[in-house]
Design an enzyme around this catalytic site. Structure first.
Site, PDB file in Angstrom:
ATOM      1  N   HIS A  66       0.874  -1.185   0.000  1.00  0.00           N
ATOM      2  CA  HIS A  66       0.000   0.000   0.000  1.00  0.00           C
ATOM      3  C   HIS A  66       0.909   1.233   0.000  1.00  0.00           C
ATOM      4  CE1 HIS A  66      -2.835   2.940   1.794  1.00  0.00           C
ATOM      5  NE2 HIS A  66      -3.810   2.117   1.476  1.00  0.00           N
ATOM      6  N   ASP A  92       3.311  -4.177   8.067  1.00  0.00           N
ATOM      7  CA  ASP A  92       2.095  -3.385   7.908  1.00  0.00           C
ATOM      8  C   ASP A  92       0.940  -4.348   8.162  1.00  0.00           C
ATOM      9  OD1 ASP A  92      -0.234  -2.300   6.928  1.00  0.00           O
ATOM     10  OD2 ASP A  92       0.639  -1.536   5.078  1.00  0.00           O
ATOM     11  N   GLN A 111      -4.195  -4.983   7.136  1.00  0.00           N
ATOM     12  CA  GLN A 111      -5.116  -6.024   6.654  1.00  0.00           C
ATOM     13  C   GLN A 111      -4.855  -7.355   7.359  1.00  0.00           C
ATOM     14  OE1 GLN A 111      -7.594  -5.403   4.611  1.00  0.00           O
ATOM     15  NE2 GLN A 111      -7.008  -3.396   3.835  1.00  0.00           N
ATOM     16  N   LYS A 113     -10.200  -0.901  10.565  1.00  0.00           N
ATOM     17  CA  LYS A 113     -10.330  -2.093   9.721  1.00  0.00           C
ATOM     18  C   LYS A 113     -10.676  -3.324  10.558  1.00  0.00           C
ATOM     19  CE  LYS A 113      -7.158  -0.373   6.234  1.00  0.00           C
ATOM     20  NZ  LYS A 113      -7.949   0.141   5.116  1.00  0.00           N
ATOM     21  N   CYS A 116      -4.707   2.432  -3.675  1.00  0.00           N
ATOM     22  CA  CYS A 116      -3.470   2.966  -3.078  1.00  0.00           C
ATOM     23  C   CYS A 116      -2.321   1.976  -3.251  1.00  0.00           C
ATOM     24  CB  CYS A 116      -3.653   3.312  -1.600  1.00  0.00           C
ATOM     25  SG  CYS A 116      -4.828   4.623  -1.333  1.00  0.00           S
TER      26      CYS A 116
HETATM   27  N1  PLP Z   1      -1.721  -0.759   4.605  1.00  0.00           N
HETATM   28  C1  PLP Z   1      -2.655  -1.498   4.012  1.00  0.00           C
HETATM   29  C2  PLP Z   1      -2.302  -2.872   3.536  1.00  0.00           C
HETATM   30  C3  PLP Z   1      -3.946  -0.997   3.860  1.00  0.00           C
HETATM   31  O1  PLP Z   1      -4.890  -1.737   3.260  1.00  0.00           O
HETATM   32  C4  PLP Z   1      -4.237   0.304   4.328  1.00  0.00           C
HETATM   33  C5  PLP Z   1      -5.580   0.882   4.129  1.00  0.00           C
HETATM   34  O2  PLP Z   1      -6.311   0.527   3.233  1.00  0.00           O
HETATM   35  C6  PLP Z   1      -3.217   1.018   4.955  1.00  0.00           C
HETATM   36  C7  PLP Z   1      -1.969   0.477   5.075  1.00  0.00           C
HETATM   37  C8  PLP Z   1      -3.464   2.394   5.483  1.00  0.00           C
HETATM   38  O3  PLP Z   1      -4.334   2.353   6.560  1.00  0.00           O
HETATM   39  P1  PLP Z   1      -4.835   3.715   7.224  1.00  0.00           P
HETATM   40  O4  PLP Z   1      -5.446   4.526   6.135  1.00  0.00           O
HETATM   41  O5  PLP Z   1      -5.801   3.284   8.263  1.00  0.00           O
HETATM   42  O6  PLP Z   1      -3.622   4.382   7.783  1.00  0.00           O
END
Ligand code: PLP
Length: 417
Positions: A134, A211, A214, A237, A375
């Site tokens: 992401h 990260d 998910q 999430k 993203c």
């Molecule tokens: N990393 C992953 C794999 C994600 O799917 C997301 C959000 O869709 C994020 C990071 C970013 O999360 P946040 O917008 O809650 O910071």
């Protein structure tokens, strides 16, 4: 009124209809059709217990935390710190003091980039990510790398959407300062073998950030078993409020990290001749936090844990397999991401139909999916597509939801056929 009470649902009794009943938002019609919510990967809906925990805080005992001597401040502080214990337990952190409350996964990664990585970064150093990250796990590293002549490199992904572990291994070397990898891909659904990646990186003395945005909604996460050094995740999430997240990091790493942002709540003593800082986690929690949001986060992880992460993973695995089979039967539809180990996400493209048109037609049928680059533009490039449509599952989804998706996709095919 004191802190939130969570009603546990016994793990043995995973009953999707009983789960759905706890999400009032799902019981509505969209354009005259039953809402089919398949966008939990972007943000999950909230069960009553979380809404109630936030409302109870505001209605009954809200105040700013930590610095108050009055009763409400003490009650809010107790509930806030209890949430830290709940979140620590959720990821099996050795201590609640290793949980830093932040706004999101994004802010947690920015904290590590600026406070842990930046002080040790020099020209030609590398941060190793993967092609399936992401933007939140790419751009923060690029921002600090650019300041020091360092660079961000990406380990390859196979055509099935699995991480190429040999490719990753070849990219770890003496100038690699950090490996930053997603637990579960938000586009492909791929579950990465984190413990193996950690072993490979640690063998060369390289720390690992995961990260977990998910990861936490779909899998039982045990940071000690994974062996990683940092694990970042967001409340929204995992059925909690938006605007709240957490970083777990090893105590000794946090202790050595300088503050990232300055302000109230993160200091020991301030004077014009110099300021000293609080110990972690407060050192990294400058300013007034989202008190009620953090309390809701605690309620959300307790609720999820009580439901049983293994039961959730099994339920979502079944749904994902069913969805892949149903969608594979639709002429002209191509699945993007067919990893052997996959969680709760199904991305696809259709011949001759732009994903945005898929999204719009599905919405007309009451089916909410996400369309776009998610993203993850480098991953779109890897698969040579401008965008995909993505159905992502949560605890409340059923095989009837998958059937509704398949029926709506048939309509898309007829429109464009
Ligand atoms: N990393 C992953 C794999 C994600 O799917 C997301 C959000 O869709 C994020 C990071 C970013 O999360 P946040 O917008 O809650 O910071």
């Amino acid at each position: 009124m004191s802190a939130p009470i969570v009603t546990p649902v016994p793990a043995a009794a995973f009953d999707v209809e009983a789960v759905r009943a706890q999400f009032p938002v799902l019981a509505q019609q969209i354009r005259g059709k039953h809402l089919v919510y398949l966008d939990s990967g972007a943000s999950a809906q909230k069960p009553e217990v979380v809404v109630q925990a936030v409302a109870d805080c505001y209605r009954g005992y809200y105040s700013n935390i930590h610095r108050g001597v009055h009763a409400l401040s003490e009650r809010s502080t107790t509930a806030f710190e209890r949430a830290r214990e709940q979140v620590a337990r959720f990821v099996n952190a050795p201590s609640p003091r290793e949980i830093v409350f932040l706004r999101s996964t994004t802010e947690a990664i920015n904290l590590v980039a600026n406070s842990f990585l930046e002080p040790q970064l020099g020209p030609d150093d590398e941060i190793l990510v993967t092609e399936m990250e992401h933007h939140s796990n790419i751009v923060p590293w690029q921002l600090v790398a650019d300041r020091y002549g360092a660079k961000v490199v990406a380990a390859p992904v196979t055509d099935r959407g699995e991480l190429d572990l040999d490719g990753l291994t070849r990219l770890i070397h003496g100038r690699t300062k950090l490996v930053a990898v997603t637990h579960v891909s938000n586009v492909l659904g791929t579950i990465n073998p984190i413990a193996d990646i950690v072993r490979l990186a640690h063998a060369q003395g390289v720390p690992v950030l995961v990260d977990g945005a998910q990861g936490v909604p779909h899998l039982a996460v045990d940071v000690q078993a994974l062996g990683c050094d940092f694990y970042a995740f967001s409340a929204h999430k995992v059925y909690g409020p938006s605007g709240v997240g957490a970083l777990w990091a090893r105590a000794e790493l946090l202790a050595a990290m300088p503050p990232y942002q300055g302000g109230g709540g993160m200091i020991r003593r301030v004077s014009f001749s110099g300021t000293t800082f609080a110990d972690p986690p407060e050192r990294f929690e400058a300013g007034t936090p989202d008190v009620a949001g953090v309390i809701g986060f605690g309620a959300a992880v307790e609720w999820t844990r009580a439901l049983g992460l293994d039961a959730i993973a099994a339920h979502e695995h079944e749904l994902t397999q069913y969805a892949m089979a149903r969608l594979a039967d639709i002429p002209g539809l191509r699945l993007i991401g067919t990893a052997a180990d996959k969680a709760g996400v199904v991305s696809f493209v259709m011949d001759g139909v732009h994903p945005h048109d898929i999204g719009t037609i599905l919405d007309g049928e009451g089916v909410a999916v996400r369309v776009g680059h998610h993203c993850a533009q480098p991953l779109m490039e890897r698969f040579a597509v401008p965008a995909t449509a993505r159905a992502s599952f949560g605890v409340y989804n059923t095989s009837a939801d998958v059937d509704a998706l398949a029926a709506a996709l048939d309509k898309v095919r007829h429109w464009f056929g």
